[in-house]
Motif scaffolding. Structure first.
Motif, short mmCIF file in Angstrom:
data_model
loop_
_atom_site.label_atom_id
_atom_site.label_comp_id
_atom_site.label_asym_id
_atom_site.label_seq_id
_atom_site.Cartn_x
_atom_site.Cartn_y
_atom_site.Cartn_z
N GLU A 33 0.86 -1.18 0.00
CA GLU A 33 0.00 0.00 0.00
C GLU A 33 0.89 1.23 0.00
O GLU A 33 1.88 1.31 0.73
CB GLU A 33 -0.93 0.00 1.22
CG GLU A 33 -1.93 -1.13 1.22
CD GLU A 33 -2.94 -1.02 2.34
OE1 GLU A 33 -3.48 0.09 2.54
OE2 GLU A 33 -3.17 -2.03 3.03
N LYS A 34 0.56 2.19 -0.84
CA LYS A 34 1.38 3.39 -0.97
C LYS A 34 0.48 4.58 -1.21
O LYS A 34 -0.20 4.66 -2.24
CB LYS A 34 2.37 3.22 -2.13
CG LYS A 34 3.35 4.36 -2.31
CD LYS A 34 4.34 4.02 -3.42
CE LYS A 34 5.37 5.13 -3.59
NZ LYS A 34 6.34 4.82 -4.66
N SER A 35 0.45 5.48 -0.24
CA SER A 35 -0.40 6.67 -0.33
C SER A 35 -1.83 6.25 -0.60
O SER A 35 -2.42 5.51 0.17
CB SER A 35 0.14 7.61 -1.42
OG SER A 35 -0.59 8.81 -1.43
N ASN A 36 -2.40 6.66 -1.70
CA ASN A 36 -3.79 6.33 -2.03
C ASN A 36 -3.88 5.18 -3.03
O ASN A 36 -4.89 5.04 -3.73
CB ASN A 36 -4.51 7.56 -2.61
CG ASN A 36 -4.63 8.68 -1.59
OD1 ASN A 36 -4.90 8.43 -0.42
ND2 ASN A 36 -4.42 9.90 -2.04
N TRP A 37 -2.83 4.35 -3.10
CA TRP A 37 -2.77 3.27 -4.08
C TRP A 37 -2.48 1.94 -3.40
O TRP A 37 -1.88 1.88 -2.33
CB TRP A 37 -1.69 3.55 -5.12
CG TRP A 37 -1.98 4.74 -5.97
CD1 TRP A 37 -1.78 6.05 -5.67
CD2 TRP A 37 -2.57 4.73 -7.27
NE1 TRP A 37 -2.20 6.85 -6.69
CE2 TRP A 37 -2.67 6.08 -7.70
CE3 TRP A 37 -2.99 3.71 -8.14
CZ2 TRP A 37 -3.20 6.43 -8.95
CZ3 TRP A 37 -3.50 4.06 -9.38
CH2 TRP A 37 -3.60 5.40 -9.77
N ILE A 38 -2.91 0.86 -4.06
CA ILE A 38 -2.64 -0.50 -3.59
C ILE A 38 -2.04 -1.30 -4.73
O ILE A 38 -2.56 -1.29 -5.86
CB ILE A 38 -3.93 -1.18 -3.09
CG1 ILE A 38 -4.40 -0.53 -1.78
CG2 ILE A 38 -3.72 -2.68 -2.89
CD1 ILE A 38 -5.70 -1.10 -1.25
N GLN A 39 -0.91 -1.97 -4.45
CA GLN A 39 -0.30 -2.84 -5.45
C GLN A 39 -0.88 -4.24 -5.30
O GLN A 39 -0.95 -4.78 -4.19
CB GLN A 39 1.21 -2.89 -5.29
CG GLN A 39 1.91 -3.65 -6.42
CD GLN A 39 3.41 -3.73 -6.20
OE1 GLN A 39 3.87 -3.93 -5.08
NE2 GLN A 39 4.18 -3.59 -7.28
N ILE A 40 -1.30 -4.83 -6.44
CA ILE A 40 -1.90 -6.16 -6.40
C ILE A 40 -1.17 -7.08 -7.36
O ILE A 40 -0.43 -6.65 -8.24
CB ILE A 40 -3.40 -6.10 -6.78
CG1 ILE A 40 -3.57 -5.59 -8.22
CG2 ILE A 40 -4.17 -5.24 -5.80
CD1 ILE A 40 -4.99 -5.72 -8.74
N GLU A 41 -1.38 -8.39 -7.17
CA GLU A 41 -0.85 -9.39 -8.09
C GLU A 41 -2.00 -9.94 -8.91
O GLU A 41 -2.99 -10.44 -8.37
CB GLU A 41 -0.16 -10.52 -7.33
CG GLU A 41 0.44 -11.57 -8.26
CD GLU A 41 1.16 -12.66 -7.50
OE1 GLU A 41 1.59 -13.64 -8.15
OE2 GLU A 41 1.28 -12.55 -6.26
N LEU A 42 -1.87 -9.84 -10.24
CA LEU A 42 -2.90 -10.33 -11.15
C LEU A 42 -2.77 -11.84 -11.35
O LEU A 42 -1.79 -12.45 -10.94
CB LEU A 42 -2.80 -9.59 -12.49
CG LEU A 42 -2.98 -8.07 -12.42
CD1 LEU A 42 -2.71 -7.44 -13.77
CD2 LEU A 42 -4.38 -7.71 -11.93
N ASN A 43 -3.75 -12.41 -12.01
CA ASN A 43 -3.76 -13.87 -12.19
C ASN A 43 -2.60 -14.37 -13.02
O ASN A 43 -2.17 -15.52 -12.89
CB ASN A 43 -5.08 -14.29 -12.84
CG ASN A 43 -6.28 -14.01 -11.93
OD1 ASN A 43 -6.13 -14.00 -10.71
ND2 ASN A 43 -7.45 -13.81 -12.52
N ASP A 44 -2.07 -13.53 -13.93
CA ASP A 44 -0.96 -13.96 -14.78
C ASP A 44 0.40 -13.70 -14.16
O ASP A 44 1.44 -13.86 -14.80
CB ASP A 44 -1.04 -13.28 -16.15
CG ASP A 44 -0.95 -11.75 -16.05
OD1 ASP A 44 -0.80 -11.24 -14.92
OD2 ASP A 44 -1.03 -11.09 -17.10
#
Length: 397
Positions: A33-44
Protein backbone atom coordinates in the motif's frame (compact mmCIF):
# COMPACT_ATOMS: atom_id res chain seq x y z
CA UNK A 1 -22.70 -0.34 -8.03
CA UNK A 2 -22.54 2.28 -10.85
CA UNK A 3 -19.44 0.84 -12.61
CA UNK A 4 -18.06 -2.67 -12.87
CA UNK A 5 -14.48 -2.23 -14.08
CA UNK A 6 -11.31 -0.72 -12.58
CA UNK A 7 -8.05 0.20 -14.32
CA UNK A 8 -4.82 -1.45 -13.16
CA UNK A 9 -1.81 0.80 -13.80
CA UNK A 10 1.93 0.22 -14.08
CA UNK A 11 2.76 2.78 -11.37
CA UNK A 12 0.87 4.49 -8.54
CA UNK A 13 -0.19 7.59 -10.50
CA UNK A 14 -3.12 8.41 -12.74
CA UNK A 15 -1.12 9.16 -15.90
CA UNK A 16 0.77 5.84 -15.85
CA UNK A 17 0.09 3.07 -18.38
CA UNK A 18 -3.05 0.95 -17.97
CA UNK A 19 -1.83 -2.66 -18.01
CA UNK A 20 -5.10 -4.43 -17.24
CA UNK A 21 -8.75 -3.94 -16.34
CA UNK A 22 -10.33 -5.91 -13.50
CA UNK A 23 -14.01 -6.58 -12.94
CA UNK A 24 -16.49 -6.24 -10.11
CA UNK A 25 -16.11 -8.83 -7.32
CA UNK A 26 -12.72 -10.10 -8.59
CA UNK A 27 -10.24 -10.83 -5.78
CA UNK A 28 -6.48 -10.28 -5.89
CA UNK A 29 -3.63 -10.52 -3.34
CA UNK A 30 -2.42 -7.17 -1.95
CA UNK A 31 1.37 -6.73 -2.10
CA UNK A 32 1.87 -3.16 -0.92
CA UNK A 33 0.00 0.00 0.00
CA UNK A 34 1.38 3.39 -0.97
CA UNK A 35 -0.40 6.67 -0.33
CA UNK A 36 -3.79 6.33 -2.03
CA UNK A 37 -2.77 3.27 -4.08
CA UNK A 38 -2.64 -0.50 -3.59
CA UNK A 39 -0.30 -2.84 -5.45
CA UNK A 40 -1.90 -6.16 -6.40
CA UNK A 41 -0.85 -9.39 -8.09
CA UNK A 42 -2.90 -10.33 -11.15
CA UNK A 43 -3.76 -13.87 -12.19
CA UNK A 44 -0.96 -13.96 -14.78
CA UNK A 45 1.65 -13.01 -12.17
CA UNK A 46 1.91 -9.35 -13.22
CA UNK A 47 1.82 -6.71 -10.53
CA UNK A 48 0.01 -3.42 -10.87
CA UNK A 49 -1.53 -0.54 -8.98
CA UNK A 50 -5.16 0.43 -8.36
CA UNK A 51 -6.56 3.43 -6.51
CA UNK A 52 -7.50 2.38 -3.02
CA UNK A 53 -10.73 4.36 -3.18
CA UNK A 54 -11.90 2.13 -6.03
CA UNK A 55 -11.58 -1.18 -4.20
CA UNK A 56 -12.56 -2.79 -0.92
CA UNK A 57 -10.22 -4.93 1.15
CA UNK A 58 -11.70 -8.31 1.97
CA UNK A 59 -10.75 -7.80 5.64
CA UNK A 60 -13.18 -4.92 5.65
CA UNK A 61 -15.82 -7.42 4.60
CA UNK A 62 -15.16 -9.78 7.54
CA UNK A 63 -12.57 -11.84 5.69
CA UNK A 64 -9.22 -12.91 7.13
CA UNK A 65 -7.13 -12.99 3.96
CA UNK A 66 -5.21 -9.96 2.74
CA UNK A 67 -6.94 -9.46 -0.62
CA UNK A 68 -9.30 -6.98 -2.21
CA UNK A 69 -12.41 -6.67 -4.37
CA UNK A 70 -13.38 -3.83 -6.67
CA UNK A 71 -15.56 -0.97 -5.54
CA UNK A 72 -17.23 2.03 -7.21
CA UNK A 73 -14.57 3.97 -9.19
CA UNK A 74 -15.69 7.52 -8.54
CA UNK A 75 -12.99 10.17 -8.13
CA UNK A 76 -13.58 11.86 -4.79
CA UNK A 77 -10.96 14.51 -5.53
CA UNK A 78 -12.05 16.35 -8.66
CA UNK A 79 -9.34 17.43 -11.09
CA UNK A 80 -9.16 20.23 -13.61
CA UNK A 81 -8.17 19.59 -17.22
CA UNK A 82 -7.91 21.39 -20.54
CA UNK A 83 -9.06 20.17 -23.96
CA UNK A 84 -5.90 19.39 -25.95
CA UNK A 85 -7.30 18.92 -29.48
CA UNK A 86 -8.94 21.32 -31.89
CA UNK A 87 -12.41 19.77 -31.57
CA UNK A 88 -13.47 17.22 -28.96
CA UNK A 89 -16.76 15.29 -28.91
CA UNK A 90 -18.47 14.85 -25.54
CA UNK A 91 -20.52 11.65 -25.40
CA UNK A 92 -23.38 10.48 -23.19
CA UNK A 93 -21.40 7.46 -21.94
CA UNK A 94 -17.88 6.00 -22.07
CA UNK A 95 -18.13 4.58 -25.58
CA UNK A 96 -17.23 5.66 -29.11
CA UNK A 97 -20.71 4.53 -30.16
CA UNK A 98 -22.48 6.67 -27.56
CA UNK A 99 -24.45 9.72 -28.78
CA UNK A 100 -22.56 13.01 -29.03
CA UNK A 101 -24.07 15.57 -26.66
CA UNK A 102 -21.65 18.49 -27.14
CA UNK A 103 -18.38 19.60 -28.75
CA UNK A 104 -15.57 21.44 -26.99
CA UNK A 105 -12.73 23.46 -28.48
CA UNK A 106 -9.00 23.43 -27.72
CA UNK A 107 -8.06 25.03 -24.35
CA UNK A 108 -11.62 24.70 -22.93
CA UNK A 109 -11.32 24.04 -19.17
CA UNK A 110 -13.26 21.10 -17.72
CA UNK A 111 -13.58 19.31 -14.37
CA UNK A 112 -12.80 15.58 -14.27
CA UNK A 113 -15.17 13.73 -11.93
CA UNK A 114 -14.65 10.09 -12.89
CA UNK A 115 -12.35 7.78 -14.87
CA UNK A 116 -13.22 4.56 -16.65
CA UNK A 117 -11.28 2.48 -19.19
CA UNK A 118 -9.53 5.38 -20.90
CA UNK A 119 -12.46 7.78 -20.54
CA UNK A 120 -13.05 10.77 -18.28
CA UNK A 121 -16.45 11.79 -17.02
CA UNK A 122 -16.40 15.59 -17.01
CA UNK A 123 -18.40 18.57 -15.85
CA UNK A 124 -18.60 21.43 -18.35
CA UNK A 125 -20.89 24.39 -18.64
CA UNK A 126 -23.37 22.85 -16.19
CA UNK A 127 -23.47 19.55 -18.09
CA UNK A 128 -21.95 16.08 -17.59
CA UNK A 129 -20.52 13.80 -20.27
CA UNK A 130 -17.65 11.51 -21.25
CA UNK A 131 -14.49 12.18 -23.31
CA UNK A 132 -11.39 10.19 -24.21
CA UNK A 133 -8.80 10.77 -21.47
CA UNK A 134 -5.94 11.02 -24.01
CA UNK A 135 -7.40 14.28 -25.35
CA UNK A 136 -7.32 16.05 -21.95
CA UNK A 137 -4.31 17.87 -20.51
CA UNK A 138 -4.37 17.53 -16.74
CA UNK A 139 -3.78 20.86 -14.99
CA UNK A 140 -3.30 19.44 -11.48
CA UNK A 141 -1.82 15.98 -11.90
CA UNK A 142 -0.71 14.02 -8.87
CA UNK A 143 2.67 14.90 -7.35
CA UNK A 144 5.45 13.19 -9.26
CA UNK A 145 3.53 12.89 -12.53
CA UNK A 146 5.08 14.62 -15.51
CA UNK A 147 3.54 15.73 -18.77
CA UNK A 148 5.70 16.01 -21.84
CA UNK A 149 5.51 17.98 -25.04
CA UNK A 150 6.36 16.18 -28.27
CA UNK A 151 7.80 18.11 -31.22
CA UNK A 152 5.99 17.17 -34.44
CA UNK A 153 7.80 19.36 -37.01
CA UNK A 154 11.48 19.87 -37.72
CA UNK A 155 12.96 23.29 -36.85
CA UNK A 156 10.24 24.13 -34.32
CA UNK A 157 11.19 27.34 -32.50
CA UNK A 158 11.91 27.09 -28.77
CA UNK A 159 11.84 30.61 -27.31
CA UNK A 160 13.10 32.45 -24.24
CA UNK A 161 9.67 33.89 -23.44
CA UNK A 162 6.05 32.94 -24.33
CA UNK A 163 5.81 35.26 -27.35
CA UNK A 164 6.47 34.86 -31.08
CA UNK A 165 8.86 37.82 -30.98
CA UNK A 166 11.14 36.58 -28.19
CA UNK A 167 14.62 35.12 -28.69
CA UNK A 168 14.84 31.67 -30.31
CA UNK A 169 17.06 29.59 -28.01
CA UNK A 170 16.78 26.29 -29.90
CA UNK A 171 15.32 24.77 -33.04
CA UNK A 172 13.88 21.39 -32.10
CA UNK A 173 13.52 18.37 -34.35
CA UNK A 174 10.52 16.14 -35.00
CA UNK A 175 10.21 13.58 -32.19
CA UNK A 176 12.12 15.49 -29.50
CA UNK A 177 10.42 15.37 -26.10
CA UNK A 178 10.58 17.95 -23.29
CA UNK A 179 8.99 17.94 -19.80
CA UNK A 180 6.27 20.54 -19.28
CA UNK A 181 6.64 22.58 -16.10
CA UNK A 182 3.77 25.05 -16.63
CA UNK A 183 1.27 26.39 -19.14
CA UNK A 184 0.97 30.11 -19.87
CA UNK A 185 -1.88 31.09 -22.16
CA UNK A 186 -1.17 29.22 -25.43
CA UNK A 187 2.44 28.37 -24.51
CA UNK A 188 4.13 25.54 -22.63
CA UNK A 189 7.04 26.24 -20.34
CA UNK A 190 9.44 23.33 -20.88
CA UNK A 191 12.74 22.16 -19.42
CA UNK A 192 15.66 21.77 -21.83
CA UNK A 193 18.38 19.13 -21.53
CA UNK A 194 20.71 21.61 -19.78
CA UNK A 195 18.07 22.28 -17.12
CA UNK A 196 17.08 25.75 -18.31
CA UNK A 197 13.48 26.79 -18.94
CA UNK A 198 12.12 27.83 -22.33
CA UNK A 199 8.80 28.10 -24.14
CA UNK A 200 7.12 26.42 -27.08
CA UNK A 201 3.78 27.35 -28.66
CA UNK A 202 1.00 24.85 -27.88
CA UNK A 203 -0.25 24.94 -31.46
CA UNK A 204 2.99 23.48 -32.91
CA UNK A 205 3.35 20.46 -30.59
CA UNK A 206 1.46 17.53 -29.13
CA UNK A 207 1.49 16.49 -25.49
CA UNK A 208 1.83 13.04 -23.97
CA UNK A 209 -1.94 13.17 -23.28
CA UNK A 210 -2.81 13.56 -26.94
CA UNK A 211 -3.17 11.10 -29.82
CA UNK A 212 -2.04 12.68 -33.06
CA UNK A 213 -3.56 10.29 -35.53
CA UNK A 214 -6.81 9.34 -33.78
CA UNK A 215 -8.49 12.53 -32.59
CA UNK A 216 -12.05 12.26 -31.35
CA UNK A 217 -13.08 15.09 -33.66
CA UNK A 218 -14.08 12.84 -36.54
CA UNK A 219 -16.01 15.55 -38.33
CA UNK A 220 -13.57 15.64 -41.27
CA UNK A 221 -13.16 11.88 -41.35
CA UNK A 222 -13.91 10.48 -44.80
CA UNK A 223 -14.64 13.98 -46.14
CA UNK A 224 -13.05 14.87 -49.46
CA UNK A 225 -11.07 18.10 -49.30
CA UNK A 226 -9.37 19.70 -52.31
CA UNK A 227 -6.59 22.12 -51.34
CA UNK A 228 -5.73 24.71 -53.95
CA UNK A 229 -2.28 26.25 -53.53
CA UNK A 230 -2.57 29.49 -55.48
CA UNK A 231 -0.28 30.29 -58.45
CA UNK A 232 2.82 28.17 -59.25
CA UNK A 233 5.44 27.73 -61.96
CA UNK A 234 5.90 30.88 -64.06
CA UNK A 235 2.95 32.43 -62.19
CA UNK A 236 4.65 33.66 -59.02
CA UNK A 237 1.61 35.52 -57.70
CA UNK A 238 2.37 38.65 -55.75
CA UNK A 239 5.94 39.38 -54.64
CA UNK A 240 6.55 40.79 -51.16
CA UNK A 241 8.56 43.85 -50.21
CA UNK A 242 11.45 41.53 -49.24
CA UNK A 243 11.06 39.32 -52.30
CA UNK A 244 8.78 36.66 -50.80
CA UNK A 245 6.96 34.75 -53.55
CA UNK A 246 3.27 34.13 -52.99
CA UNK A 247 3.46 30.81 -54.88
CA UNK A 248 6.01 29.48 -52.37
CA UNK A 249 3.99 30.48 -49.32
CA UNK A 250 0.75 29.04 -50.69
CA UNK A 251 2.41 25.69 -51.41
CA UNK A 252 4.08 25.48 -48.00
CA UNK A 253 0.80 26.29 -46.24
CA UNK A 254 -1.15 23.86 -48.43
CA UNK A 255 1.23 20.97 -47.73
CA UNK A 256 1.04 21.52 -43.97
CA UNK A 257 -2.76 21.65 -44.16
CA UNK A 258 -2.75 18.47 -46.26
CA UNK A 259 -0.84 16.61 -43.53
CA UNK A 260 -3.15 17.79 -40.76
CA UNK A 261 -6.29 16.88 -42.68
CA UNK A 262 -4.95 13.43 -43.54
CA UNK A 263 -4.01 12.86 -39.90
CA UNK A 264 -7.61 13.72 -39.00
CA UNK A 265 -8.95 11.13 -41.45
CA UNK A 266 -9.88 13.24 -44.47
CA UNK A 267 -9.39 12.31 -48.13
CA UNK A 268 -7.19 15.09 -49.46
CA UNK A 269 -6.34 16.10 -53.03
CA UNK A 270 -4.01 18.92 -54.06
CA UNK A 271 -4.42 21.00 -57.21
CA UNK A 272 -0.61 21.18 -57.20
CA UNK A 273 2.01 19.67 -54.92
CA UNK A 274 5.10 21.31 -56.40
CA UNK A 275 6.21 24.45 -58.19
CA UNK A 276 4.33 24.09 -61.47
CA UNK A 277 1.58 26.02 -63.23
CA UNK A 278 -2.02 24.79 -63.09
CA UNK A 279 -4.76 26.58 -65.00
CA UNK A 280 -7.85 27.86 -63.21
CA UNK A 281 -9.99 25.50 -65.28
CA UNK A 282 -7.91 22.52 -64.16
CA UNK A 283 -8.17 23.53 -60.51
CA UNK A 284 -11.95 23.58 -60.73
CA UNK A 285 -11.96 20.32 -62.69
CA UNK A 286 -10.09 18.59 -59.86
CA UNK A 287 -12.79 19.76 -57.45
CA UNK A 288 -15.48 18.31 -59.71
CA UNK A 289 -13.55 15.10 -60.42
CA UNK A 290 -13.32 14.18 -56.74
CA UNK A 291 -16.75 15.59 -55.78
CA UNK A 292 -15.10 17.73 -53.13
CA UNK A 293 -16.98 18.27 -49.89
CA UNK A 294 -14.91 21.45 -49.59
CA UNK A 295 -12.54 23.29 -51.93
CA UNK A 296 -10.03 25.49 -50.07
CA UNK A 297 -8.02 27.99 -52.13
CA UNK A 298 -5.01 29.52 -50.38
CA UNK A 299 -3.52 32.91 -51.33
CA UNK A 300 -1.61 35.88 -49.92
CA UNK A 301 -2.60 39.45 -50.80
CA UNK A 302 -1.03 42.69 -52.04
CA UNK A 303 -2.09 46.32 -52.41
CA UNK A 304 -0.54 49.55 -53.66
CA UNK A 305 -1.01 51.10 -50.22
CA UNK A 306 1.56 49.28 -48.06
CA UNK A 307 -0.31 50.10 -44.84
CA UNK A 308 -3.20 47.75 -45.75
CA UNK A 309 -3.04 44.46 -43.88
CA UNK A 310 -5.08 41.53 -42.56
CA UNK A 311 -6.61 38.27 -43.74
CA UNK A 312 -9.84 37.86 -45.72
CA UNK A 313 -12.24 35.04 -46.64
CA UNK A 314 -14.14 35.07 -49.95
CA UNK A 315 -17.21 33.19 -51.17
CA UNK A 316 -19.26 33.38 -54.38
CA UNK A 317 -22.54 31.60 -53.65
CA UNK A 318 -24.42 32.63 -50.53
CA UNK A 319 -26.12 29.25 -50.36
CA UNK A 320 -23.22 26.98 -51.37
CA UNK A 321 -20.09 28.72 -50.13
CA UNK A 322 -20.72 31.39 -47.50
CA UNK A 323 -20.99 29.10 -44.48
CA UNK A 324 -17.75 27.34 -45.40
CA UNK A 325 -15.91 30.66 -45.71
CA UNK A 326 -17.44 32.03 -42.50
CA UNK A 327 -16.76 28.97 -40.34
CA UNK A 328 -13.11 28.86 -41.36
CA UNK A 329 -12.58 32.62 -41.11
CA UNK A 330 -14.04 32.56 -37.60
CA UNK A 331 -11.31 30.13 -36.53
CA UNK A 332 -8.60 32.08 -38.36
CA UNK A 333 -9.64 35.17 -36.41
CA UNK A 334 -9.08 33.25 -33.17
CA UNK A 335 -5.69 31.81 -34.12
CA UNK A 336 -4.10 34.56 -36.21
CA UNK A 337 -2.39 37.63 -34.82
CA UNK A 338 -3.39 39.58 -37.95
CA UNK A 339 -6.52 41.73 -38.15
CA UNK A 340 -9.50 40.17 -39.91
CA UNK A 341 -10.97 41.87 -42.96
CA UNK A 342 -14.04 39.67 -42.72
CA UNK A 343 -15.98 37.35 -45.03
CA UNK A 344 -16.65 38.97 -48.42
CA UNK A 345 -18.21 38.19 -51.78
CA UNK A 346 -15.54 37.39 -54.37
CA UNK A 347 -16.04 36.90 -58.10
CA UNK A 348 -13.09 34.52 -58.52
CA UNK A 349 -13.02 31.84 -61.21
CA UNK A 350 -12.26 28.98 -58.79
CA UNK A 351 -15.33 30.00 -56.76
CA UNK A 352 -17.71 31.13 -59.51
CA UNK A 353 -17.23 28.06 -61.74
CA UNK A 354 -17.03 25.55 -58.89
CA UNK A 355 -20.07 23.31 -58.37
CA UNK A 356 -18.71 22.14 -55.01
CA UNK A 357 -18.62 24.21 -51.77
CA UNK A 358 -15.62 26.51 -52.19
CA UNK A 359 -13.88 29.34 -50.34
CA UNK A 360 -10.77 31.41 -51.03
CA UNK A 361 -8.55 32.77 -48.27
CA UNK A 362 -6.11 35.68 -48.52
CA UNK A 363 -3.93 34.97 -45.49
CA UNK A 364 -2.09 38.28 -45.21
CA UNK A 365 -0.55 41.12 -47.21
CA UNK A 366 2.94 40.65 -48.64
CA UNK A 367 2.90 44.35 -49.53
CA UNK A 368 2.95 45.20 -45.80
CA UNK A 369 6.59 44.76 -44.63
CA UNK A 370 5.84 43.62 -41.09
CA UNK A 371 3.03 41.36 -42.20
CA UNK A 372 5.24 39.79 -44.87
CA UNK A 373 7.67 38.79 -42.12
CA UNK A 374 4.88 37.34 -39.95
CA UNK A 375 3.21 35.24 -42.67
CA UNK A 376 6.59 33.77 -43.66
CA UNK A 377 7.10 32.11 -40.26
CA UNK A 378 6.43 28.50 -39.30
CA UNK A 379 4.41 29.75 -36.33
CA UNK A 380 1.97 31.55 -38.60
CA UNK A 381 1.59 28.56 -40.93
CA UNK A 382 0.87 26.35 -37.91
CA UNK A 383 -1.75 28.75 -36.62
CA UNK A 384 -3.66 29.23 -39.86
CA UNK A 385 -3.64 25.55 -40.85
CA UNK A 386 -4.86 24.60 -37.38
CA UNK A 387 -7.57 27.23 -37.80
CA UNK A 388 -8.61 25.92 -41.22
CA UNK A 389 -8.84 22.39 -39.80
CA UNK A 390 -10.96 23.60 -36.88
CA UNK A 391 -13.13 25.65 -39.23
CA UNK A 392 -13.75 22.63 -41.45
CA UNK A 393 -14.71 20.60 -38.39
CA UNK A 394 -17.20 23.32 -37.46
CA UNK A 395 -18.53 23.40 -41.01
CA UNK A 396 -19.11 19.63 -41.19
CA UNK A 397 -20.72 19.59 -37.76
Amino acid sequence: MAHDEVNVRSAPKLDSEIISVISQNDSYPILEEKSNWIQIELNDGQTGWVMSKLIKKSEEADSDDNSMTTSDPVLKDKRVGTVGVSTLYVRSSASQQAPIIATLKRNYIITITNERNGWYEIDFNGQTGWVGSQYIINENSEPGSTQETIIIHDDTNIRSEPTTTSLIVKRAKNGEVFPISAKKDNWYEITLANGTSAYVASWVVQTSNQAISNMDSGSVQHKTIVIDAGHGGYDSGTIGTQGTLEKSLTLKTAKLLEKKLKDAGANVYMTRDDNFFVSLQSRVAISHQWHADAFISIHFDSFTNSSVRGNTAYYYSTIKDQKLAADIQSEIEKQSSLPSRGVLFGDYFVLRENKQPAALFELGYLSHPQEEAIVSTNDYHERVTEAILSGLEDYFN
